[in-house]
Design an enzyme around this catalytic site. Structure first.
Site, PDB file in Angstrom:
ATOM      1  N   HIS A   1     -46.562   7.901 -10.909  1.00  0.00           N
ATOM      2  CA  HIS A   1     -46.335   6.477 -10.649  1.00  0.00           C
ATOM      3  C   HIS A   1     -47.417   5.645 -11.324  1.00  0.00           C
ATOM      4  O   HIS A   1     -48.596   5.994 -11.300  1.00  0.00           O
ATOM      5  CB  HIS A   1     -46.334   6.234  -9.132  1.00  0.00           C
ATOM      6  CG  HIS A   1     -45.983   4.831  -8.748  1.00  0.00           C
ATOM      7  ND1 HIS A   1     -44.839   4.201  -9.185  1.00  0.00           N
ATOM      8  CD2 HIS A   1     -46.629   3.924  -7.962  1.00  0.00           C
ATOM      9  CE1 HIS A   1     -44.787   2.981  -8.682  1.00  0.00           C
ATOM     10  NE2 HIS A   1     -45.864   2.787  -7.944  1.00  0.00           N
TER      11      HIS A   1
ATOM     12  N   ASP B   1     -48.482  -2.945  -7.058  1.00  0.00           N
ATOM     13  CA  ASP B   1     -47.694  -1.713  -7.021  1.00  0.00           C
ATOM     14  C   ASP B   1     -46.229  -2.108  -6.905  1.00  0.00           C
ATOM     15  O   ASP B   1     -45.840  -2.793  -5.956  1.00  0.00           O
ATOM     16  CB  ASP B   1     -48.119  -0.853  -5.828  1.00  0.00           C
ATOM     17  CG  ASP B   1     -47.420   0.496  -5.793  1.00  0.00           C
ATOM     18  OD1 ASP B   1     -46.477   0.703  -6.584  1.00  0.00           O
ATOM     19  OD2 ASP B   1     -47.807   1.345  -4.977  1.00  0.00           O
TER      20      ASP B   1
ATOM     21  N   CYS C   1     -41.367   2.007 -13.064  1.00  0.00           N
ATOM     22  CA  CYS C   1     -42.701   1.567 -12.628  1.00  0.00           C
ATOM     23  C   CYS C   1     -43.591   1.200 -13.818  1.00  0.00           C
ATOM     24  O   CYS C   1     -44.343   0.216 -13.764  1.00  0.00           O
ATOM     25  CB  CYS C   1     -43.357   2.635 -11.767  1.00  0.00           C
ATOM     26  SG  CYS C   1     -43.496   4.253 -12.565  1.00  0.00           S
TER      27      CYS C   1
END
Length: 383
Positions: free
Chosen positions: A274, A291, A342
């Site tokens: 991630h 995030d 991401c």
């Protein structure tokens, strides 16, 4: 008898002029003007009610003092406090967008012929400044920003991206960035194809180099930023915090500036599977963590804050006090709705923040951002 009643009911005799129940006949122009005024009044009243408890952002009224008095029945008193309302609403934008433009551009100039209307029981007033079609500069700025962020690819650009994604170019070197020595092969660029995971450090690091070059080309348009590459945080923190491991990465001879001179410093972070982003926001004196899955990691901001203190002390001989700086885990931001975007979200966080803009995009824009990023890499120039 029935026939007589019918004749009375459908009589062709004109009504008496003395009958007060029938309104006088108005001209078509007067009727249109009456309805237009009614619509304007209702819109004005709804906007005043909506902004009654908060600072008003926009009201769409373009009439003078006397006309407003006659239409709304309000009396004006110049001794009462005034709340300024700037109108930038047009056919192509919402009230929220107009308010954002006003906030970003910090408009201070007032135009002539403002009108005031009572806002609340305490006697405060709204000053309506009709900028709706008198501020082409702001309207042009909003249009330019919109075009830059979501400009469709041209036919030749789209063909170039499709060719780079094709199987026959997988082993071919597509571009070579001379300043960084980064080369992009066809197989490397595959991570920008639809539904692919952006897991390649080479693509991300080259794009960050292009963002820095974009700022150098037009320094008045962007914040002064520093973009660390994807290896920085790994070198800094693994197996434990070690400033000496990255001490030489930011020499003035190498960069041409010190980090303390930057407005924003971006630190891309790669976890196991991630991508996230840490930001040293010197303009607002805070450390930020973004995030796209809305997570948080206190150890990251702690390490980044400690690094910044050590960096300033080493390069500038100063001990910077960050006790008053904030630690923000940004929650109001675009979030990914899948398991592979991401990396692209992280790049767009950096892109938008370096422009000084809010994060005004969503998951639906990711397919476009993929091909746009590929196009910018192939052209070796970030737009």
């Amino acid at each position: 008898t029935k026939r007589k009643r019918g004749q009375d009911r459908f009589s062709d005799k004109p009504a008496s002029s003395s009958d007060s129940t029938i309104p006088p006949r108005l001209s078509r122009h007067k009727v249109r003007e009456f309805h237009a005024r009614c619509r304007g009044f209702l819109r004005f009243r709804s906007l005043v009610r909506r902004n009654k408890t908060t600072k008003p952002t926009s009201v769409c009224v373009g009439i003078g003092h006397e006309e407003a008095s006659n239409l709304f029945g309000y009396k004006f008193d110049s001794s009462k406090p005034v709340h300024e309302v700037i109108d930038l609403v047009d056919e192509d934008s919402s009230i929220e967008q107009a308010a954002q433009v006003v906030e970003d551009d910090k408009v201070e100039k007032e135009y002539s012929s403002p009108c005031r209307a009572r806002n609340d029981e305490k006697g405060s007033y709204l000053r309506v400044v009709p900028l709706i079609r008198r501020s082409p500069r702001l309207k042009k700025k909003r249009a330019e920003v919109s075009r830059e962020l979501f400009l469709p690819l041209k036919e030749e650009e789209d063909a170039q991206v499709k060719s780079a994604f094709s199987v026959r170019n997988r082993m071919k070197v597509l571009v070579l960035h001379k300043n960084s020595g980064i080369e992009i092969r066809g197989e490397t660029l595959q991570c920008l194809k639809p539904c692919a995971w952006l897991n390649d450090d080479v693509v991300i690091n080259l794009y960050l180099e292009l963002l820095k070059e974009r700022e150098t080309r037009d320094p008045q348009k962007y914040f002064k930023c520093h973009f660390f590459n994807t290896f920085f945080y790994v070198k800094l923190t693994r197996p434990s915090y070690n400033y000496k491991a990255v001490r030489r990465w930011t020499r003035h001879k190498r960069l041409g500036y010190n980090l303390i001179d930057c407005d924003i410093i971006f630190v891309p972070i790669h976890g196991v599977v991630h991508w996230t982003l840490a930001v040293i926001n010197k303009r607002e004196c805070k450390f930020m963590y973004l995030d796209s899955l809305n997570g948080s990691d206190p150890t990251i901001l702690t390490a980044v804050a400690k690094y910044f203190v050590d960096e300033v002390k080493d390069k500038n001989g100063k001990t910077i006090d960050i006790s008053s700086w904030g630690m923000e885990y940004v929650k109001d931001l675009p979030l990914q709705q899948n398991g592979y975007d991401c990396g692209l979200f992280m790049l767009k966080y950096i892109d938008f923040y370096s422009r000084g803009l809010g994060l005004k995009f969503s998951q639906t824009n990711m397919p476009y951002f993929r091909v746009r990023t590929a196009k910018e890499i192939l052209r070796l120039q970030a737009d």
